[in-house]
Scaffold this active site. Structure first.
Site, PDB file in Angstrom:
ATOM      1  N   ASN A   9       0.879  -1.174   0.000  1.00 37.74           N
ATOM      2  CA  ASN A   9       0.000   0.000   0.000  1.00 37.74           C
ATOM      3  C   ASN A   9       0.914   1.220   0.000  1.00 37.74           C
ATOM      4  O   ASN A   9       1.489   1.566   1.024  1.00 37.74           O
ATOM      5  CB  ASN A   9      -0.908  -0.018   1.228  1.00 37.74           C
ATOM      6  CG  ASN A   9      -1.751   1.252   1.338  1.00 37.74           C
ATOM      7  OD1 ASN A   9      -1.793   2.066   0.407  1.00 37.74           O
ATOM      8  ND2 ASN A   9      -2.419   1.422   2.473  1.00 37.74           N
ATOM      9  N   TRP A  10       1.045   1.829  -1.161  1.00 39.28           N
ATOM     10  CA  TRP A  10       1.973   2.961  -1.289  1.00 39.28           C
ATOM     11  C   TRP A  10       1.445   4.219  -0.610  1.00 39.28           C
ATOM     12  O   TRP A  10       2.191   5.170  -0.406  1.00 39.28           O
ATOM     13  CB  TRP A  10       2.246   3.254  -2.768  1.00 39.28           C
ATOM     14  CG  TRP A  10       3.018   2.194  -3.503  1.00 39.28           C
ATOM     15  CD1 TRP A  10       3.485   1.005  -2.993  1.00 39.28           C
ATOM     16  CD2 TRP A  10       3.417   2.222  -4.873  1.00 39.28           C
ATOM     17  NE1 TRP A  10       4.142   0.300  -3.971  1.00 39.28           N
ATOM     18  CE2 TRP A  10       4.120   1.026  -5.137  1.00 39.28           C
ATOM     19  CE3 TRP A  10       3.248   3.146  -5.915  1.00 39.28           C
ATOM     20  CZ2 TRP A  10       4.654   0.724  -6.394  1.00 39.28           C
ATOM     21  CZ3 TRP A  10       3.777   2.849  -7.169  1.00 39.28           C
ATOM     22  CH2 TRP A  10       4.478   1.648  -7.393  1.00 39.28           C
ATOM     23  N   LYS A  11       0.153   4.244  -0.297  1.00 37.05           N
ATOM     24  CA  LYS A  11      -0.471   5.446   0.299  1.00 37.05           C
ATOM     25  C   LYS A  11      -0.213   6.666  -0.600  1.00 37.05           C
ATOM     26  O   LYS A  11      -0.195   6.519  -1.826  1.00 37.05           O
ATOM     27  CB  LYS A  11       0.031   5.646   1.734  1.00 37.05           C
ATOM     28  CG  LYS A  11      -0.117   4.358   2.564  1.00 37.05           C
ATOM     29  CD  LYS A  11       0.083   4.531   4.034  1.00 37.05           C
ATOM     30  CE  LYS A  11      -0.086   3.187   4.739  1.00 37.05           C
ATOM     31  NZ  LYS A  11      -0.012   3.282   6.187  1.00 37.05           N
ATOM     32  N   HIS A  96      -9.425   1.382   4.824  1.00 35.36           N
ATOM     33  CA  HIS A  96      -8.167   1.617   5.523  1.00 35.36           C
ATOM     34  C   HIS A  96      -8.410   2.576   6.694  1.00 35.36           C
ATOM     35  O   HIS A  96      -9.201   3.514   6.582  1.00 35.36           O
ATOM     36  CB  HIS A  96      -7.109   2.188   4.572  1.00 35.36           C
ATOM     37  CG  HIS A  96      -5.741   2.119   5.162  1.00 35.36           C
ATOM     38  ND1 HIS A  96      -5.301   3.041   6.092  1.00 35.36           N
ATOM     39  CD2 HIS A  96      -4.747   1.213   5.006  1.00 35.36           C
ATOM     40  CE1 HIS A  96      -4.079   2.688   6.471  1.00 35.36           C
ATOM     41  NE2 HIS A  96      -3.718   1.594   5.835  1.00 35.36           N
ATOM     42  N   GLU A  98      -6.774   4.949   7.787  1.00 37.12           N
ATOM     43  CA  GLU A  98      -6.515   6.362   7.469  1.00 37.12           C
ATOM     44  C   GLU A  98      -7.734   6.982   6.790  1.00 37.12           C
ATOM     45  O   GLU A  98      -8.059   8.158   7.004  1.00 37.12           O
ATOM     46  CB  GLU A  98      -5.248   6.481   6.599  1.00 37.12           C
ATOM     47  CG  GLU A  98      -4.000   6.192   7.437  1.00 37.12           C
ATOM     48  CD  GLU A  98      -2.845   5.566   6.683  1.00 37.12           C
ATOM     49  OE1 GLU A  98      -2.830   5.604   5.444  1.00 37.12           O
ATOM     50  OE2 GLU A  98      -1.955   5.004   7.360  1.00 37.12           O
ATOM     51  N   GLU A 168      -5.332  -4.677  10.482  1.00 38.92           N
ATOM     52  CA  GLU A 168      -4.318  -3.659  10.690  1.00 38.92           C
ATOM     53  C   GLU A 168      -4.595  -2.924  11.997  1.00 38.92           C
ATOM     54  O   GLU A 168      -5.387  -1.965  12.015  1.00 38.92           O
ATOM     55  CB  GLU A 168      -4.328  -2.650   9.535  1.00 38.92           C
ATOM     56  CG  GLU A 168      -4.047  -3.270   8.186  1.00 38.92           C
ATOM     57  CD  GLU A 168      -3.447  -2.266   7.213  1.00 38.92           C
ATOM     58  OE1 GLU A 168      -2.373  -2.548   6.687  1.00 38.92           O
ATOM     59  OE2 GLU A 168      -4.037  -1.190   7.002  1.00 38.92           O
ATOM     60  N   GLY A 174       2.658   2.389  10.789  1.00 38.39           N
ATOM     61  CA  GLY A 174       3.631   3.468  10.655  1.00 38.39           C
ATOM     62  C   GLY A 174       4.342   3.829  11.945  1.00 38.39           C
ATOM     63  O   GLY A 174       5.009   4.868  12.020  1.00 38.39           O
ATOM     64  N   SER A 214       3.486  -1.994  10.416  1.00 42.43           N
ATOM     65  CA  SER A 214       4.927  -2.126  10.651  1.00 42.43           C
ATOM     66  C   SER A 214       5.447  -3.527  10.353  1.00 42.43           C
ATOM     67  O   SER A 214       6.367  -4.012  11.023  1.00 42.43           O
ATOM     68  CB  SER A 214       5.278  -1.695  12.086  1.00 42.43           C
ATOM     69  OG  SER A 214       4.943  -0.337  12.281  1.00 42.43           O
ATOM     70  N   GLY A 235       2.927  -1.125   4.215  1.00 46.21           N
ATOM     71  CA  GLY A 235       3.024   0.294   3.888  1.00 46.21           C
ATOM     72  C   GLY A 235       4.460   0.678   3.574  1.00 46.21           C
ATOM     73  O   GLY A 235       4.978   0.438   2.477  1.00 46.21           O
ATOM     74  N   GLY A 236       5.144   1.258   4.554  1.00 43.21           N
ATOM     75  CA  GLY A 236       6.493   1.793   4.356  1.00 43.21           C
ATOM     76  C   GLY A 236       7.459   0.838   3.670  1.00 43.21           C
ATOM     77  O   GLY A 236       8.212   1.249   2.767  1.00 43.21           O
TER      78      GLY A 236
HETATM   79  P1  13P Z   1       3.108   0.456   7.609  1.00 40.99           P
HETATM   80  O1  13P Z   1       3.578  -0.874   7.038  1.00 40.99           O
HETATM   81  O2  13P Z   1       3.865   1.622   7.091  1.00 40.99           O
HETATM   82  O3  13P Z   1       3.003   0.387   9.098  1.00 40.99           O
HETATM   83  O4  13P Z   1       1.607   0.655   7.061  1.00 40.99           O
HETATM   84  C1  13P Z   1       0.727  -0.398   7.146  1.00 40.99           C
HETATM   85  C2  13P Z   1      -0.498  -0.046   6.391  1.00 40.99           C
HETATM   86  O5  13P Z   1      -1.234   0.847   6.771  1.00 40.99           O
HETATM   87  C3  13P Z   1      -0.778  -0.781   5.160  1.00 40.99           C
HETATM   88  O6  13P Z   1      -2.040  -0.525   4.678  1.00 40.99           O
END
Ligand code: 13P
Length: 251
Positions: A9-11, A96, A98, A168, A174, A214, A235-236
């Site tokens: 997930n590149w966000k 998600h 967010e 999640e 994050g 994470s 994510g990251g």
């Molecule tokens: P991180 O891997 O950066 O914690 O993000 C997870 C995420 O929200 C994937 O959708």
């Protein structure tokens, strides 16, 4: 039986050029290997068409990170599920945390998004998870169960069978504070039981439940070794080809 899946997930990261460079790097890295999991990358809307054209989409599925809760019409700035599908993307990340926290997405809205995604042949990657206060108050199982019930339990068993779930925990996203393998397994087993109670054991056993929060090159193997953890939503660590490939190769 259910699939193992590693999804990025590149966000809101990467310009179109940077995104294309990462996607083609992953495509090259996967060209001559068959990973032991399905691979998906979730990218900003404007990247979708260019990326699907640049990679082998049989090897790397492409996901949008959202879609509209309306079919079409006067909704300035929105992108419909039909438009997403027309780019060659096959998946859409929905719910998600967010989007729930910053853009007011409720279960009622998400129910409509899921329906439109399925109508347009997209596979929803549906995110659920509790915030820290809810876990500390011992409410995490109830919160996750309610999120699933409210947005998904109106679906037929056939349609539910098309959903990928991603647990999640919001406190792990994050933050570098990953759920322990035990915490992940405990919640994933609970989610699978919740599905079994509603749709039966076969549907539950066939549902892929990913862990996100994470998850990285260093901890993916241990997380994925749990019987009910069927992969990750990353994510990251999905923003660099080498760390994402290490996570893929954790299977
Ligand atoms: P991180 O891997 O950066 O914690 O993000 C997870 C995420 O929200 C994937 O959708």
């Amino acid at each position: 039986m259910r699939k193992n899946i590693v999804a990025g997930n590149w966000k809101m990261n990467k310009t179109l050029q940077e995104g294309l460079a990462l996607a083609t790097e992953l495509n090259a890295a996967l060209a001559n290997v068959t990973p032991n999991c399905d691979v998906v990358i979730g990218t900003p809307f404007i990247h979708l068409a260019s990326i699907t054209a640049a990679i082998d989409t049989n090897k790397i599925g492409v996901a949008a990170e959202n879609c509209a809760d309306k079919k079409s019409g006067a909704y300035t700035g929105e992108v419909s599920a039909e438009m997403v599908a027309s780019t060659g993307a096959k998946y859409v990340i929905l719910g998600h945390s967010e989007r729930r926290a910053y853009y007011g997405e409720t279960s009622a809205i998400l129910k409509d998004k899921v329906a439109l995604a399925l109508e347009n042949g997209l596979t929803p990657i549906f995110c659920i998870g509790e915030v820290l206060e809810e876990r500390e108050a011992g409410k995490h199982f109830d919160v996750v169960k309610t999120q699933i019930e409210e947005a998904l339990f109106n679906l037929s068993a056939e349609d539910f069978g098309k959903i990928i779930l991603a647990y999640e925990p919001v406190w792990a996203i994050g933050t570098g504070k990953t759920a322990t393998p035990e915490q992940a397994q405990e919640m994933h087993a609970f989610i699978r039981k919740t599905i079994a109670d509603k749709y039966g054991k076969e549907v539950a056993d066939n549902t892929s439940i990913l862990y996100g929060g994470s998850c990285n090159a260093g901890n993916a193997k241990e997380l994925f070794s749990n019987p009910d953890v069927d992969g990750g939503l990353i994510g990251g660590a999905s923003l660099k080809a080498d760390s994402f490939m290490t996570i893929i190769n954790a299977f």
